[in-house]
Scaffold this active site. Structure first.
Site, PDB file in Angstrom:
ATOM      1  N   ALA A 131       0.841  -1.198   0.000  1.00  0.00           N
ATOM      2  CA  ALA A 131       0.000   0.000   0.000  1.00  0.00           C
ATOM      3  C   ALA A 131       0.880   1.253   0.000  1.00  0.00           C
ATOM      4  CB  ALA A 131      -0.914   0.007   1.223  1.00  0.00           C
ATOM      5  N   ASP A 132       0.555   2.200  -0.884  1.00  0.00           N
ATOM      6  CA  ASP A 132       1.274   3.474  -0.886  1.00  0.00           C
ATOM      7  C   ASP A 132       0.397   4.534  -0.196  1.00  0.00           C
ATOM      8  OD1 ASP A 132      -0.671   4.198  -2.721  1.00  0.00           O
ATOM      9  OD2 ASP A 132       0.649   3.966  -4.460  1.00  0.00           O
ATOM     10  N   SER A 133       0.841   5.794  -0.243  1.00  0.00           N
ATOM     11  CA  SER A 133       0.122   6.833   0.506  1.00  0.00           C
ATOM     12  C   SER A 133      -1.296   7.046  -0.032  1.00  0.00           C
ATOM     13  CB  SER A 133       0.911   8.143   0.457  1.00  0.00           C
ATOM     14  OG  SER A 133       1.110   8.543  -0.886  1.00  0.00           O
ATOM     15  N   ASP A 137      -3.131   4.720  -1.407  1.00  0.00           N
ATOM     16  CA  ASP A 137      -3.906   3.571  -0.923  1.00  0.00           C
ATOM     17  C   ASP A 137      -4.339   3.784   0.526  1.00  0.00           C
ATOM     18  OD1 ASP A 137      -3.532   2.185  -3.317  1.00  0.00           O
ATOM     19  OD2 ASP A 137      -1.634   1.348  -2.634  1.00  0.00           O
ATOM     20  N   ARG A 190      -5.408   0.375  -9.473  1.00  0.00           N
ATOM     21  CA  ARG A 190      -5.934   1.725  -9.712  1.00  0.00           C
ATOM     22  C   ARG A 190      -7.112   1.718 -10.683  1.00  0.00           C
ATOM     23  NH1 ARG A 190      -3.379   3.086  -5.685  1.00  0.00           N
ATOM     24  NH2 ARG A 190      -1.396   4.189  -5.711  1.00  0.00           N
TER      25      ARG A 190
END
Lengths: 97, 459
Positions: free
Chosen positions: A41-43, A45, B102
């Site tokens: 997970a990134d920011s 996410d 995404r």
């Protein structure tokens, strides 16, 4: 509902949301799963998880340190503690629906 | 040398239907969707106009826009995506998944993302998201304070308690802040979201020209391809105007621009562009349309459907008043004649004009006079707003879509509720076959924006 059953239900709902946001198969998500290291997970996410979990449990998590949580299990514990606090306040429970 | 530009796909989301087929069928049937404004709004203001055209939510899941994306995006962005997906499918351009997490795509069929652009118009952008964010911030703590006060009052003052509780309930606000509020609020939110969704890395431009935004956006998309900057542009307009208080609606109502119903008359008869009994425009909750514009040789080379050709565009400014059209319509006339000159089309070759036709007293008068002066009584004239109401920044795109469909099918819809025309123009009174060679779609806007597009049937 027993505490264990409630914990199991909250975990199931958290796992579903995390799977939906991160497009990760639910069977790969455990209480020990770390958002960044294991689930990648990134920011962005993290913000998506926040709004999705708030929607799922119909309550604000932003002020409760949810952005600092490292694992799925910590998220479950936060939601359970909020549910307990809500129950003690006498208002509607956040989890369990 | 200027390159030719084909329209190879259309997508529409509107109060008359989601999808081009349903939309066109409803247009030709002269349908409209008019309803009383939500009763809850009446607690907040006195409204002179009480009619609007609500927009039913499309089946977002069917477009692959799940609940997470619906939380992250302003409704205008979702409308743009839905309309673009339709348009691309109609143009025969597939999408392949680029990033599953995404939910983004790459365009198939040899479409170079660097040579592709997005050009969308919107009048007020993410205003509904902006209002939701503001209301949450402004009201959440005061509501909490009021609830606390109710608790402290107990049963000692039952009437005061009831009044306080009612006031607290009327202060409607989202329960939670949205961390995506900034991105959802910005005017370019729909354009940018569409560019990201489809991995388009050419120019992405948002055109804010109030009610002419959609027309201007398509015009600049056409120019981009004609000049060789791009080969394909997703061009159109979107608008979504909704809040729990009717505040946006009330702003237009205060400006005395909105339609008034007649007691005893069905609400569907109130909206009457170009009729002597017109009283204002029918406020639409929103909608959107996207056209796939494509360089002609490229389109031909891949055997794409050519629905129409964009052959001309021009825009002018009134430099007169923010809210009032210059009564002589001099710059409107210049926008039309410049667009015809750009197209190399003479006025006598124009067989159909999709008018701006809002239904306001002053605008219709000016527009009708300009049309009579340039074209005389010969070309067909209709107002798509007589069916849809006014979708502001989306209206020009929806009307361009109607113009393309009219050229494609060589027929067009009626000017609904037109019983006593204000001018001797060839208003469309019934649906029948017509020979339509060239057609004009024109928009005029608050701020003095005037814009006109010229389309031709042959490709």
């Amino acid at each position: 509902m027993s505490e264990a059953a409630l914990r199991e239900e909250v975990f199931a709902r958290v796992r579903r949301v995390v799977g939906e946001v991160l497009k990760t198969p639910e069977e790969r998500i455990t209480l020990e799963s770390r958002y960044q290291e294991d689930l990648k997970a990134d920011s962005f996410d993290t913000l998506s998880l926040l709004v999705a979990l708030e929607e799922e449990f119909d309550r604000t998590l932003e002020d409760e340190g949810s952005l600092q949580l490292a694992t799925v299990g910590e998220t479950v514990e936060l939601i359970l503690s909020l549910a307990g606090r809500t129950a003690a306040d006498g208002s509607a429970p956040a989890a369990g629906g | 040398m200027r390159r030719r530009v084909a329209v190879t796909g259309l997508g529409v989301v509107s109060s008359l239907g989601d999808g081009v087929e349903a939309f066109w069928r409803a247009c030709l049937a002269g349908e409209t969707r008019v309803a009383p404004i939500p009763e809850s709004w009446l607690a907040y203001a006195d409204f002179a106009s009480r009619l609007w055209s609500p927009l039913a939510d499309p089946d977002w899941d069917a477009y692959g826009l799940g609940r997470i994306e619906r939380l992250q995006n302003d409704r205008t962005a979702l409308l743009a995506m839905a309309a673009a997906f339709q348009a691309l499918a109609a143009a025969g351009i597939g999408r392949e998944v680029r990033d599953e997490k995404r939910n983004t795509f790459a365009l198939c069929g040899g479409v170079a993302p660097e040579r592709t652009g997005v050009s969308l118009g919107t009048g007020i952008g993410g205003i509904s998201s902006a209002l939701r964010s503001t209301l949450h911030q402004a009201l959440t703590r005061p509501k909490g304070a009021l609830r606390g006060l109710c608790g402290r009052l107990g049963d000692a003052e039952p009437n005061a308690l009831m009044e306080l509780a009612t006031t607290e309930r009327r202060l409607v606000a989202p329960a939670r802040a949205n961390p995506f509020a900034v991105a959802m609020t910005m005017p370019n939110t729909a354009t940018s979201a569409l560019s990201i969704k489809l991995s388009i890395v050419g120019p992405q431009r948002t055109h804010c020209a109030a009610c002419a935004s959609g027309t201007v956006a398509i015009g600049h998309g056409y120019r981009s391809i004609a000049a060789g900057e791009t080969d394909l542009v997703l061009a159109g307009g979107v608008e979504y105007l909704d809040d729990d208080y009717g505040a946006i609606f009330h702003s237009f109502d205060l400006a005395r621009t909105l339609v008034r119903g007649t007691p005893g008359d069905p609400p569907e008869r109130a909206n009457r562009p170009f009729d002597r009994a017109r009283s204002g425009f029918l406020f639409s909750q929103g909608g959107g349309a996207v056209l796939v514009l494509e360089e002609m040789e490229r389109a031909r080379g891949r055997g794409a459907p050519c629905l129409a050709e964009v052959v001309g565009f021009a825009e002018t400014s009134d430099a007169y008043n923010l809210m009032v059209m210059e009564p002589e319509g001099r710059q409107i006339a210049r926008a039309i004649t410049d667009a015809l000159a750009d197209a190399g089309v003479r006025p006598e070759e124009v067989d159909y004009v999709n008018a701006h036709g809002t239904g306001t007293v002053a605008n219709d008068e000016t527009e009708a006079a300009v049309l009579a002066q340039i074209f005389g009584p010969r070309p067909l004239v209709n107002s798509t707003k007589s069916l849809l109401g006014h979708t502001l920044g989306a209206s020009g795109a929806l009307e361009a879509a109607v113009t393309v469909l009219s050229l494609q099918h060589q027929t067009t819809h009626v000017c609904r509720n037109l019983e006593e025309p204000i001018a001797d123009l060839n208003f469309v009174r019934r649906v029948e076959p017509h020979a339509i060679r060239a057609a004009l779609s024109q928009s005029f806007a608050f701020g003095g924006h005037n814009a006109a597009l010229v389309f031709k049937a042959s490709c």
